[in-house]
Design a protein around this motif. Structure first.
Motif, PDB file in Angstrom:
ATOM      1  N   ALA A 154       0.849  -1.194   0.000  1.00 23.57           N
ATOM      2  CA  ALA A 154       0.000   0.000   0.000  1.00 23.57           C
ATOM      3  C   ALA A 154       0.883   1.241   0.000  1.00 23.57           C
ATOM      4  O   ALA A 154       1.992   1.242   0.556  1.00 23.57           O
ATOM      5  CB  ALA A 154      -0.912   0.013   1.221  1.00 23.57           C
ATOM      6  N   PHE A 155       0.381   2.296  -0.611  1.00 22.51           N
ATOM      7  CA  PHE A 155       1.107   3.562  -0.607  1.00 22.51           C
ATOM      8  C   PHE A 155       1.124   4.136   0.806  1.00 22.51           C
ATOM      9  O   PHE A 155       0.230   3.872   1.625  1.00 22.51           O
ATOM     10  CB  PHE A 155       0.480   4.551  -1.580  1.00 22.51           C
ATOM     11  N   LEU A 156       2.139   4.917   1.078  1.00 27.10           N
ATOM     12  CA  LEU A 156       2.352   5.462   2.406  1.00 27.10           C
ATOM     13  C   LEU A 156       2.140   6.967   2.368  1.00 27.10           C
ATOM     14  O   LEU A 156       2.611   7.653   1.456  1.00 27.10           O
ATOM     15  CB  LEU A 156       3.785   5.150   2.859  1.00 27.10           C
ATOM     16  N   GLY A 157       1.419   7.491   3.359  1.00 26.32           N
ATOM     17  CA  GLY A 157       1.200   8.940   3.413  1.00 26.32           C
ATOM     18  C   GLY A 157       0.229   9.314   4.506  1.00 26.32           C
ATOM     19  O   GLY A 157      -0.834   8.699   4.627  1.00 26.32           O
ATOM     20  N   GLU A 158       0.579  10.286   5.303  1.00 34.61           N
ATOM     21  CA  GLU A 158      -0.262  10.736   6.399  1.00 34.61           C
ATOM     22  C   GLU A 158      -1.276  11.751   5.886  1.00 34.61           C
ATOM     23  O   GLU A 158      -0.921  12.700   5.168  1.00 34.61           O
ATOM     24  CB  GLU A 158       0.598  11.374   7.484  1.00 34.61           C
ATOM     25  N   PRO A 159      -2.566  11.606   6.212  1.00 36.98           N
ATOM     26  CA  PRO A 159      -3.556  12.610   5.812  1.00 36.98           C
ATOM     27  C   PRO A 159      -3.207  13.973   6.406  1.00 36.98           C
ATOM     28  O   PRO A 159      -2.763  14.072   7.550  1.00 36.98           O
ATOM     29  CB  PRO A 159      -4.862  12.072   6.415  1.00 36.98           C
ATOM     30  N   GLU A 160      -3.398  15.007   5.620  1.00 40.00           N
ATOM     31  CA  GLU A 160      -3.173  16.353   6.134  1.00 40.00           C
ATOM     32  C   GLU A 160      -4.041  17.349   5.379  1.00 40.00           C
ATOM     33  O   GLU A 160      -4.361  17.154   4.207  1.00 40.00           O
ATOM     34  CB  GLU A 160      -1.703  16.747   6.043  1.00 40.00           C
ATOM     35  N   GLU A 161      -4.408  18.395   6.076  1.00 39.45           N
ATOM     36  CA  GLU A 161      -5.248  19.428   5.484  1.00 39.45           C
ATOM     37  C   GLU A 161      -4.377  20.410   4.715  1.00 39.45           C
ATOM     38  O   GLU A 161      -3.284  20.777   5.151  1.00 39.45           O
ATOM     39  CB  GLU A 161      -6.079  20.116   6.572  1.00 39.45           C
ATOM     40  N   LEU A 162      -4.884  20.842   3.564  1.00 39.03           N
ATOM     41  CA  LEU A 162      -4.158  21.742   2.673  1.00 39.03           C
ATOM     42  C   LEU A 162      -4.931  23.041   2.516  1.00 39.03           C
ATOM     43  O   LEU A 162      -6.161  23.018   2.342  1.00 39.03           O
ATOM     44  CB  LEU A 162      -3.981  21.117   1.284  1.00 39.03           C
ATOM     45  N   GLY A 163      -4.219  24.162   2.524  1.00 43.08           N
ATOM     46  CA  GLY A 163      -4.838  25.446   2.188  1.00 43.08           C
ATOM     47  C   GLY A 163      -6.108  25.703   2.969  1.00 43.08           C
ATOM     48  O   GLY A 163      -6.219  25.428   4.159  1.00 43.08           O
ATOM     49  N   GLU A 164      -7.104  26.213   2.255  1.00 39.12           N
ATOM     50  CA  GLU A 164      -8.385  26.544   2.864  1.00 39.12           C
ATOM     51  C   GLU A 164      -9.403  25.446   2.562  1.00 39.12           C
ATOM     52  O   GLU A 164     -10.001  25.424   1.483  1.00 39.12           O
ATOM     53  CB  GLU A 164      -8.892  27.894   2.333  1.00 39.12           C
ATOM     54  N   GLY A 165      -9.562  24.516   3.491  1.00 46.55           N
ATOM     55  CA  GLY A 165     -10.639  23.545   3.377  1.00 46.55           C
ATOM     56  C   GLY A 165     -10.402  22.373   2.459  1.00 46.55           C
ATOM     57  O   GLY A 165     -11.361  21.732   2.017  1.00 46.55           O
ATOM     58  N   MET A 166      -9.133  22.022   2.192  1.00 44.41           N
ATOM     59  CA  MET A 166      -8.836  20.854   1.367  1.00 44.41           C
ATOM     60  C   MET A 166      -8.142  19.795   2.204  1.00 44.41           C
ATOM     61  O   MET A 166      -7.493  20.094   3.214  1.00 44.41           O
ATOM     62  CB  MET A 166      -7.948  21.250   0.176  1.00 44.41           C
ATOM     63  N   LEU A 167      -8.298  18.542   1.785  1.00 45.42           N
ATOM     64  CA  LEU A 167      -7.670  17.425   2.481  1.00 45.42           C
ATOM     65  C   LEU A 167      -6.872  16.595   1.493  1.00 45.42           C
ATOM     66  O   LEU A 167      -7.354  16.267   0.407  1.00 45.42           O
ATOM     67  CB  LEU A 167      -8.736  16.538   3.137  1.00 45.42           C
ATOM     68  N   LYS A 168      -5.633  16.260   1.886  1.00 46.71           N
ATOM     69  CA  LYS A 168      -4.782  15.382   1.077  1.00 46.71           C
ATOM     70  C   LYS A 168      -4.608  14.066   1.815  1.00 46.71           C
ATOM     71  O   LYS A 168      -4.297  14.043   3.015  1.00 46.71           O
ATOM     72  CB  LYS A 168      -3.417  16.047   0.852  1.00 46.71           C
ATOM     73  N   ALA A 169      -4.806  12.947   1.110  1.00 48.69           N
ATOM     74  CA  ALA A 169      -4.620  11.634   1.729  1.00 48.69           C
ATOM     75  C   ALA A 169      -4.602  10.559   0.658  1.00 48.69           C
ATOM     76  O   ALA A 169      -5.115  10.759  -0.451  1.00 48.69           O
ATOM     77  CB  ALA A 169      -5.736  11.341   2.736  1.00 48.69           C
ATOM     78  N   LYS A 170      -4.041   9.410   0.989  1.00 51.39           N
ATOM     79  CA  LYS A 170      -4.220   8.237   0.143  1.00 51.39           C
ATOM     80  C   LYS A 170      -5.608   7.665   0.441  1.00 51.39           C
ATOM     81  O   LYS A 170      -6.185   7.894   1.506  1.00 51.39           O
ATOM     82  CB  LYS A 170      -3.147   7.194   0.424  1.00 51.39           C
ATOM     83  N   ALA A 171      -6.146   6.929  -0.491  1.00 55.16           N
ATOM     84  CA  ALA A 171      -7.377   6.143  -0.281  1.00 55.16           C
ATOM     85  C   ALA A 171      -8.603   6.989   0.038  1.00 55.16           C
ATOM     86  O   ALA A 171      -9.576   6.463   0.587  1.00 55.16           O
ATOM     87  CB  ALA A 171      -7.163   5.097   0.804  1.00 55.16           C
ATOM     88  N   ILE A 172      -8.588   8.276  -0.300  1.00 53.37           N
ATOM     89  CA  ILE A 172      -9.839   9.048  -0.197  1.00 53.37           C
ATOM     90  C   ILE A 172     -10.923   8.328  -0.994  1.00 53.37           C
ATOM     91  O   ILE A 172     -12.090   8.313  -0.611  1.00 53.37           O
ATOM     92  CB  ILE A 172      -9.636  10.487  -0.692  1.00 53.37           C
ATOM     93  N   ASP A 173     -10.516   7.708  -2.092  1.00 52.11           N
ATOM     94  CA  ASP A 173     -11.378   6.830  -2.875  1.00 52.11           C
ATOM     95  C   ASP A 173     -11.288   5.424  -2.272  1.00 52.11           C
ATOM     96  O   ASP A 173     -10.289   4.729  -2.471  1.00 52.11           O
ATOM     97  CB  ASP A 173     -10.903   6.830  -4.328  1.00 52.11           C
ATOM     98  N   ASP A 174     -12.260   4.928  -1.544  1.00 56.48           N
ATOM     99  CA  ASP A 174     -13.531   5.542  -1.240  1.00 56.48           C
ATOM    100  C   ASP A 174     -13.770   5.545   0.265  1.00 56.48           C
ATOM    101  O   ASP A 174     -14.831   5.184   0.729  1.00 56.48           O
ATOM    102  CB  ASP A 174     -14.652   4.808  -1.966  1.00 56.48           C
ATOM    103  N   ARG A 175     -12.765   5.940   1.004  1.00 53.96           N
ATOM    104  CA  ARG A 175     -12.980   6.039   2.448  1.00 53.96           C
ATOM    105  C   ARG A 175     -13.936   7.181   2.775  1.00 53.96           C
ATOM    106  O   ARG A 175     -14.491   7.232   3.871  1.00 53.96           O
ATOM    107  CB  ARG A 175     -11.650   6.197   3.176  1.00 53.96           C
TER     108      ARG A 175
END
Length: 344
Positions: A154-175
């Motif tokens: 599995a890809f590795l990466g900690e979820p984190e919020e970006l800018g104003e109201g955005m979220l970066k993460a692996k597996a957003i599809d479809d968590r």
């Protein structure tokens, strides 16, 4: 809901190896469920009674698997050859960190050094068989002590919020869809609802096939993500949708023509409660709805998605308010189904 989504995105659950995600979901859903079971394909099926039991049999579905990779061979030098599981974008995989197996053995996706690449090779996207996984092993025996063919990555990466109201993460599809359903399970529901956290969507919507046959729904709402493509250099007519413009309510995609009455119900509810919404402006993609719709004698299906950039990449980006509005609109949909049923 976003904190819950972050917890879900931290779990590793490549198609066919969803155990960690399923265990987390079972732990979270168990206290609120009237029944909970895992079927032969690995779907987690949760039933919760609501205030009414005499309405249409309703299924909410979201897939818990993610794209990733699987080890196919160990070389004499101790490198791992692999193949992708699901439609991973090879252009962005090189150099990405991964973890392998339940022990989470660290590795990185490697490729021939740039100074050894010919001019013609440099013009093409590398094929998967030219890549390898470097797990730091000195030779084959050392590598085999850590991983074996058939080990998932599995890809590795900690979820984190970006800018104003955005979220970066692996597996957003479809968590995202899983987080919406878990949030609803914690609430009093207006009607009986079955929740299917499906397996193996990324390799052909396989889990949804079994879930639809066992649940036998009259109506299904699939909670998903869809590619945004709202990027510089993309022609307007190919941008599909955009984060920040609300949930995507589909009338058609590459695999399904959605029920018109359910589409009208969702859009009417969104407009009546000042929830921004959008459609896909470019027909592409598909999800579990295609399989659910075609099961048995047919099922009325609708889909609501979050617009996500960089879908099927090691990290994706979505809008937090869009995802919160998915939960809000799904809640209104359940109330409508309990009160008046679906439009014809």
């Amino acid at each position: 809901m976003i904190d819950l989504l972050k917890q879900l995105c931290r779990q590793n659950g490549v198609s066919g190896d969803e155990d960690a995600v399923r265990d987390f979901l079972r732990e979270q859903a168990g206290p609120y469920a009237d029944s909970i079971r895992t079927d032969a394909l690995g779907n987690l099926i949760v039933f919760k009674k609501g205030l009414r039991s005499d309405g249409p049999k309703l299924l909410l579905a979201a897939h818990m698997d993610e794209v990733g990779l699987i080890v196919t061979r160990i070389t004499d030098e101790g490198f791992c050859k692999f193949d992708f599981v699901g439609g991973v974008d090879r252009r962005v995989a090189i150099g990405k960190p991964v973890v392998l197996g339940p022990e989470k053995v660290p590795g990185v996706i490697g490729l021939k050094a740039i100074h050894l690449v010919s001019r013609e090779e440099g013009k093409k996207v590398p094929k998967t068989d030219s890549m390898y996984l470097d797990i730091g092993a000195a030779d084959k025996d050392e590598a085999l002590a850590l991983v074996r063919p058939g080990t998932y990555g599995a890809f590795l990466g900690e979820p984190e919020e970006l800018g104003e109201g955005m979220l970066k993460a692996k597996a957003i599809d479809d968590r995202v869809g899983c987080a919406v359903m878990l949030s609803l399970l914690r609430e009093e529901l207006p009607m009986d609802v079955t929740f299917a956290f499906t397996a193996q969507e990324e390799v052909g919507t396989r889990g949804a096939f079994a879930a639809a046959f066992s649940v036998k729904p009259d109506i299904a709402l699939v909670l998903e993500t869809t590619t945004a493509a709202d990027l510089p250099g993309v022609d307007d007519h190919r941008k599909v949708c955009a984060p920040g413009k609300g949930p995507v309510i589909s009338y058609m995609d590459g695999a399904t023509i959605y029920d018109r009455g359910l589409f009208r119900t969702l859009t009417r509810l969104a407009e009546g409660h000042s929830i921004p919404w959008q459609t896909k402006e470019y027909i592409a993609g598909g999800n579990d709805a295609r399989t659910i719709q075609r099961s048995r004698a047919g099922v009325r299906v609708a889909a609501m998605s979050a617009a996500v950039r960089y879908l099927h990449a090691p990290a994706s980006v979505a809008n937090v308010e869009d995802m919160e509005n998915m939960l809000r609109l799904t809640r209104l949909f359940l109330e409508e189904m309990a009160r008046d049923g679906a439009e014809e």
